[in-house]
Design a protein around this motif. Structure first.
Motif, PDB file in Angstrom:
ATOM      1  N   LEU A 195      55.109 -95.645  47.105  1.00 17.43           N
ATOM      2  CA  LEU A 195      56.484 -95.841  46.644  1.00 17.43           C
ATOM      3  C   LEU A 195      57.482 -95.395  47.705  1.00 17.43           C
ATOM      4  N   LEU A 202      58.979-105.386  46.991  1.00 17.55           N
ATOM      5  CA  LEU A 202      58.085-105.783  45.910  1.00 17.55           C
ATOM      6  C   LEU A 202      56.971-104.760  45.723  1.00 17.55           C
ATOM      7  N   ALA A 203      56.412-104.269  46.823  1.00 15.35           N
ATOM      8  CA  ALA A 203      55.363-103.262  46.739  1.00 15.35           C
ATOM      9  C   ALA A 203      55.895-101.965  46.140  1.00 15.35           C
ATOM     10  N   VAL A 255      50.029 -93.475  44.780  1.00 15.19           N
ATOM     11  CA  VAL A 255      51.120 -94.280  44.227  1.00 15.19           C
ATOM     12  C   VAL A 255      52.466 -93.750  44.696  1.00 15.19           C
ATOM     13  N   VAL A 292      56.126 -99.077  38.874  1.00 15.55           N
ATOM     14  CA  VAL A 292      55.515 -99.441  37.593  1.00 15.55           C
ATOM     15  C   VAL A 292      54.195 -98.703  37.403  1.00 15.55           C
ATOM     16  N   LEU A 293      53.394 -98.652  38.457  1.00 13.36           N
ATOM     17  CA  LEU A 293      52.106 -97.950  38.371  1.00 13.36           C
ATOM     18  C   LEU A 293      52.292 -96.462  38.124  1.00 13.36           C
ATOM     19  N   ALA A 330      58.360-101.732  43.971  1.00 13.83           N
ATOM     20  CA  ALA A 330      58.524-101.980  42.538  1.00 13.83           C
ATOM     21  C   ALA A 330      57.186-101.853  41.813  1.00 13.83           C
ATOM     22  N   LEU A 331      56.134-102.395  42.408  1.00  9.25           N
ATOM     23  CA  LEU A 331      54.800-102.290  41.820  1.00  9.25           C
ATOM     24  C   LEU A 331      54.365-100.825  41.751  1.00  9.25           C
ATOM     25  N   ALA A 332      54.619-100.066  42.815  1.00  2.12           N
ATOM     26  CA  ALA A 332      54.251 -98.649  42.831  1.00  2.12           C
ATOM     27  C   ALA A 332      55.011 -97.878  41.754  1.00  2.12           C
ATOM     28  N   CYS A 380      57.187 -97.539  51.073  1.00  4.22           N
ATOM     29  CA  CYS A 380      57.679 -98.906  50.901  1.00  4.22           C
ATOM     30  C   CYS A 380      59.186 -98.937  50.686  1.00  4.22           C
TER      31      CYS A 380
END
Length: 376
Positions: free
Chosen positions: A277, A245-246, A273, A252-253, A248-250, A280
């Motif tokens: 990515l 999940l982290a 970032v 997107v960022l 995926a967030l990275a 993680c």
């Protein structure tokens, strides 16, 4: 010395390489297409080349993960490391150099006409690039096959890796985290300095090129990758969906930063970032890591080096043959598919077998293990 056992691959990190290479290719190739279609691109064409930073971090991480036997004392392992790096990058790099050679000759002749000056420039650019020295001079960094500058930087990183790895091998977690923060600061200082230059320096290109391409100004990203590898090796058995999940967030960022941040802000933001990515993804167990670690994405990731090295020269040839490829969505898409196919072919038929041959042909024979007391 008995070489370290081969460590298991981390498939998601192979797959993400293709996404980074695709971003760089779109950065170099798609400006005319976006302009012809009036596509709002935000800051994409300022920042989409920044995944090279991810490559540098990933390189430091992977070398730390796979070459834990390298040291300044263990000469056999160090020699094998240098051979391994040469076998991995140089055959494909040389192919890109050769493919680009007619293009730079045509370009120089069209700019300066045939004559001694033109041939002297051609020889100078050729020698600098074939010896992987081009990134040390801003004027030559992009003179021959634009993506090649990053291999010039990587060659410098590889040369220093045994020393860097030995100095970081026994650092505490707290020291590694502090060094990562310092690397973040060092990586953005050149860009900040360039942004603050007064005229006339702010209007000339070479300071920005020096900040972007000079290997010594980019090594902090590689060192951060080594630190990441050390942190990972301490806790590599711990995997969870939370890291997925982290990651995926990275991801997107990272996309958001490249689209919506100006160049200076993106340089500041993308370092942590990209670091998050990669770390993680290495620790992830979830849908994103499974997708990036799928057989298709791993194959694309393995072919990403050929994709990266060949995309500029092959696109130039494509534009010579079919000028509308630069502005037609259909033709541009066909080119990207064809480029991907050529890259996979080059990986399977050139890069992979040549790399294996060179490693076998020049493999260092095992010797007695160096006593631990001598390695201190």
């Amino acid at each position: 010395m008995a070489l370290s056992a081969r460590k298991p691959a981390i498939p998601a990190l192979t797959g993400v390489r293709f996404l980074a290479a695709l971003s760089v290719a779109l950065f170099h190739l798609s400006f005319q297409l976006a302009a012809s279609l009036n596509i709002p691109t935000g800051h994409f064409f300022d920042n989409a080349g920044e995944p090279v930073e991810l490559f540098f971090m990933l390189s430091g991480f992977i070398l730390t993960y796979t070459h834990s036997d390298v040291s300044t004392v263990n000469r056999a392992a160090t020699s094998q490391f240098y051979l391994s790096r040469f076998a991995k990058i140089y055959p494909m790099y040389l192919l890109g150099w050769l493919v680009f050679a007619p293009l730079i000759y045509i370009n120089l002749v069209s700019l300066h006409g045939p004559g001694p000056g033109t041939y002297a420039r051609l020889a100078f650019y050729g020698v600098m690039s074939i010896t992987l020295m081009q990134a040390w001079i801003p004027a030559t960094a992009n003179a021959w096959n634009t993506p090649g500058w990053s291999l010039s930087a990587e060659a410098f990183f590889y040369a220093l890796f045994p020393l860097l790895f030995a100095s970081l091998k026994h650092r505490t977690v707290r020291a590694l985290i502090a060094l990562i923060a310092l690397c973040w600061l060092i990586s953005v200082v050149p860009t900040i300095v360039v942004s603050m230059l007064p005229k006339p320096f702010s209007t000339v290109q070479w300071p920005q090129d020096a900040a972007n391409f000079m290997p010594v100004l980019r090594i902090a990203e590689f060192i951060a990758g080594i630190c990441m590898g050390r942190l990972y090796l301490d806790r590599s058995s711990e995997r969870s969906w939370a890291f997925d999940l982290a990651a995926a967030l990275a991801l997107v960022l990272a996309v958001a930063a490249m689209l919506f941040s100006n160049y200076l802000h993106a340089r500041v933001v993308l370092f942590p970032v990209f670091f998050a990515l990669l770390y993680c993804l290495a620790r992830a167990s979830g849908p994103l890591s499974r997708l990036l670690g799928s057989k298709v994405m791993v194959l694309l990731g393995e072919a990403s080096f050929a994709f990266y090295i060949l995309h500029v020269p092959l696109f130039k040839y494509a534009k010579i043959a079919v000028p509308s490829v630069a502005t037609s969505p259909l033709q541009f898409s066909i080119f990207l598919v064809a480029l991907t196919g050529v890259s996979i072919f080059c990986y399977l038929s050139i890069e992979k077998p040549l790399c294996a041959y060179l490693r076998r042909a020049y493999r260092t024979p095992p010797v007695a293990r160096v006593p631990a007391t001598l390695q201190r």
